[in-house]
Design a protein around this motif. Structure first.
Motif, short mmCIF file in Angstrom:
data_model
loop_
_atom_site.label_atom_id
_atom_site.label_comp_id
_atom_site.label_asym_id
_atom_site.label_seq_id
_atom_site.Cartn_x
_atom_site.Cartn_y
_atom_site.Cartn_z
N GLY A 25 0.83 -1.20 0.00
CA GLY A 25 0.00 0.00 0.00
C GLY A 25 0.86 1.24 0.00
O GLY A 25 1.50 1.56 1.00
N LEU A 26 0.92 1.93 -1.12
CA LEU A 26 1.84 3.06 -1.30
C LEU A 26 1.07 4.38 -1.19
O LEU A 26 0.04 4.54 -1.84
CB LEU A 26 2.51 2.95 -2.67
CG LEU A 26 3.62 3.93 -3.00
CD1 LEU A 26 4.82 3.66 -2.11
CD2 LEU A 26 4.04 3.79 -4.47
N PRO A 27 1.55 5.34 -0.37
CA PRO A 27 2.69 5.22 0.54
C PRO A 27 2.27 4.53 1.84
O PRO A 27 1.10 4.54 2.21
CB PRO A 27 3.07 6.68 0.81
CG PRO A 27 1.77 7.41 0.74
CD PRO A 27 0.97 6.70 -0.34
N THR A 28 3.23 3.94 2.52
CA THR A 28 2.92 3.32 3.80
C THR A 28 2.58 4.42 4.81
O THR A 28 3.08 5.54 4.70
CB THR A 28 4.12 2.50 4.30
OG1 THR A 28 5.28 3.34 4.37
CG2 THR A 28 4.40 1.34 3.38
N PRO A 29 1.70 4.14 5.78
CA PRO A 29 1.21 5.20 6.68
C PRO A 29 2.31 6.01 7.35
O PRO A 29 2.20 7.24 7.43
CB PRO A 29 0.40 4.41 7.71
CG PRO A 29 -0.10 3.23 6.96
CD PRO A 29 1.01 2.86 6.03
N VAL A 30 3.37 5.36 7.82
CA VAL A 30 4.40 6.12 8.53
C VAL A 30 5.13 7.07 7.58
O VAL A 30 5.66 8.10 8.01
CB VAL A 30 5.40 5.15 9.21
CG1 VAL A 30 6.29 4.46 8.20
CG2 VAL A 30 6.23 5.87 10.26
N CYS A 31 5.12 6.75 6.29
CA CYS A 31 5.79 7.63 5.31
C CYS A 31 4.98 8.89 5.03
O CYS A 31 5.51 9.83 4.44
CB CYS A 31 6.05 6.87 4.01
SG CYS A 31 7.46 5.73 4.11
N THR A 32 3.71 8.91 5.41
CA THR A 32 2.93 10.13 5.24
C THR A 32 3.31 11.17 6.28
O THR A 32 2.83 12.31 6.22
CB THR A 32 1.42 9.83 5.36
OG1 THR A 32 1.13 9.37 6.69
CG2 THR A 32 0.99 8.78 4.36
N LEU A 33 4.15 10.80 7.23
CA LEU A 33 4.56 11.73 8.28
C LEU A 33 5.77 12.55 7.87
O LEU A 33 6.25 13.37 8.65
CB LEU A 33 4.89 10.96 9.56
CG LEU A 33 3.71 10.25 10.23
CD1 LEU A 33 4.19 9.39 11.38
CD2 LEU A 33 2.70 11.26 10.72
N THR A 34 6.29 12.32 6.68
CA THR A 34 7.39 13.13 6.18
C THR A 34 6.90 13.98 5.03
O THR A 34 6.09 13.52 4.22
CB THR A 34 8.58 12.25 5.73
OG1 THR A 34 9.63 13.08 5.27
CG2 THR A 34 8.17 11.28 4.65
N SER A 35 7.37 15.21 4.96
CA SER A 35 6.84 16.14 3.96
C SER A 35 7.53 16.03 2.62
O SER A 35 7.01 16.47 1.61
CB SER A 35 6.98 17.58 4.48
OG SER A 35 8.34 17.88 4.69
N SER A 36 8.73 15.47 2.60
CA SER A 36 9.47 15.37 1.34
C SER A 36 9.70 13.91 0.99
O SER A 36 9.84 13.07 1.88
CB SER A 36 10.82 16.09 1.46
OG SER A 36 11.58 15.56 2.53
N PRO A 37 9.73 13.58 -0.29
CA PRO A 37 9.89 12.18 -0.70
C PRO A 37 11.20 11.59 -0.21
O PRO A 37 12.24 12.24 -0.24
CB PRO A 37 9.85 12.25 -2.23
CG PRO A 37 9.30 13.58 -2.57
CD PRO A 37 9.61 14.49 -1.44
N SER A 38 11.14 10.38 0.25
CA SER A 38 12.34 9.64 0.63
C SER A 38 12.40 8.38 -0.20
O SER A 38 11.37 7.74 -0.46
CB SER A 38 12.29 9.29 2.12
OG SER A 38 13.32 8.37 2.45
N SER A 39 13.59 8.02 -0.65
CA SER A 39 13.73 6.82 -1.47
C SER A 39 13.26 5.57 -0.73
O SER A 39 12.84 4.60 -1.34
CB SER A 39 15.19 6.65 -1.90
OG SER A 39 16.04 6.55 -0.77
N LEU A 40 13.32 5.61 0.60
CA LEU A 40 12.86 4.48 1.39
C LEU A 40 11.36 4.28 1.28
O LEU A 40 10.85 3.18 1.48
CB LEU A 40 13.25 4.67 2.86
CG LEU A 40 14.73 4.58 3.19
CD1 LEU A 40 14.97 4.98 4.64
CD2 LEU A 40 15.26 3.17 2.94
N CYS A 41 10.65 5.35 0.99
CA CYS A 41 9.19 5.30 0.95
C CYS A 41 8.65 5.11 -0.46
O CYS A 41 7.44 5.02 -0.65
CB CYS A 41 8.61 6.58 1.54
SG CYS A 41 9.00 6.82 3.30
N LEU A 42 9.54 5.08 -1.44
CA LEU A 42 9.11 4.98 -2.83
C LEU A 42 9.33 3.58 -3.36
O LEU A 42 10.22 2.86 -2.93
CB LEU A 42 9.88 5.99 -3.68
CG LEU A 42 9.70 7.47 -3.29
CD1 LEU A 42 10.58 8.35 -4.17
CD2 LEU A 42 8.24 7.88 -3.41
#
Length: 322
Positions: free
Chosen positions: A304-321
């Motif tokens: 499920g993209l993005p994972t919920p915890v990744c919505t807590l960062t404002s800028s894209p991270s390669s870990l979340c993509l």
């Protein structure tokens, strides 16, 4: 800048501003996050010592009492995240449970793929275990399917602690609760390497019992503590990585349980094994395959993209993509 806005539409934080596309956290967010994690870690470890006893940690009575205290602290741990969210003003669309990795979307891959990845890493120890095991493969299957075997396991307090209670409560407290508090402050990558420090330090309490029951020399106990801190910190970073990439609690819990069962790889024993070449080759192959499959097996698109915890960062991270 448009991509950043699109990536994290769920982060609606009182007091947060954007300037030239940069994310500006509210004053004191990092301090509140770190102190909340520290308080949570101290609460977890402290709960182990509310019971006064002269018995060692592996005594069934001690284990049962500690089950009670850590389960209470773990059950209350989501309140730390809720209080942190209310105090800092962070507002997200994903629910509190979703942020903590408790959700149904992508659950089946989260159960299978991280565990498979971890088993690949342990290809060497698994090969060594299979070669030294007196049972045949079919015998192992029969035992695994025998209800009596599992009844014996669940009646063993040490097995229950190592395979069920410790993995579940530690991953809930040290990953599912701490990472949502650290990611908005430090970002996913820094949070992955910060979170295990609390986990590693929390294991230093074993030194108290080793000294108390005089189980070794002072220098030996100290070296053991340093090794355990290093090992648990590395392992904690790995399960934190799994949590951020998959957005699920179940994967880290199962991997934690599996690693507790396997223990630290007995490399010295492998060096002296009669089939040393095969065993050492499997060790090397396991590490190489693990590095090869690390990102493909944890691709967020499976969960499920993005994972919920990744919505807590404002800028894209390669870990979340993906």
């Amino acid at each position: 800048m448009a991509e950043e806005e699109e990536f994290s539409p769920n982060l609606l934080t009182d007091g947060m501003e954007r300037s030239n596309g940069d994310f500006v956290p509210p004053d004191g967010l990092c301090w509140v996050s770190v102190l909340s994690c520290l308080l949570l870690a101290c609460s977890y470890v402290g709960s182990l010592y509310v019971w006064k006893s002269d018995l060692p940690r592996d005594h069934p009575t001690v284990i049962k009492r500690r089950f009670t205290s850590v389960l209470i602290v773990s059950g209350l741990s989501p309140l730390f995240v809720w209080a942190w969210r209310e105090f800092t003003g962070v507002r997200t669309v994903p629910s509190l449970l979703a942020l903590m990795g408790i959700r149904f979307e992508g659950l089946i891959p989260a159960i299978i793929l991280p565990l498979m990845l971890t088993m690949v890493l342990f290809l060497g120890p698994l090969t060594q275990l299979a070669m030294d095991c007196p049972w045949s493969f079919l015998d192992g299957i029969r035992v695994a399917l025998d209800p009596w075997f599992w009844m014996l396991c669940f009646s063993d307090m040490r097995w229950l602690r190592n395979q069920v209670v410790a993995p579940l409560t530690e991953e809930l407290v040290f990953r599912a609760c701490m990472l949502p508090m650290l990611v908005p402050c430090a970002g996913p990558l820094a949070a992955i390497f910060t979170c295990p420090l609390f986990f590693g330090v929390a294991h230093f309490h074993h030194v108290i019992e080793l000294l108390r029951f005089r189980q070794g020399t002072l220098s030996g106990i100290f070296l053991s503590a340093v090794f355990q801190f290093s090992y648990t910190a590395v392992f904690g970073a790995y399960t934190a990585f799994l949590f951020v990439r998959t957005g699920h609690l179940m994967g880290p819990v199962l991997c934690h349980s599996f690693c507790n069962y396997m223990g630290f790889p007995a490399v010295s024993t492998a060096m002296e094994h009669p089939h040393r070449f095969i065993v050492l080759s499997s060790y090397l192959m396991g590490v190489l395959l693990f590095l090869l499959f690390l990102f493909p097996f944890t691709d967020p698109s499976y969960y499920g993209l993005p994972t919920p915890v990744c919505t807590l960062t404002s800028s894209p991270s390669s870990l979340c993509l993906s």
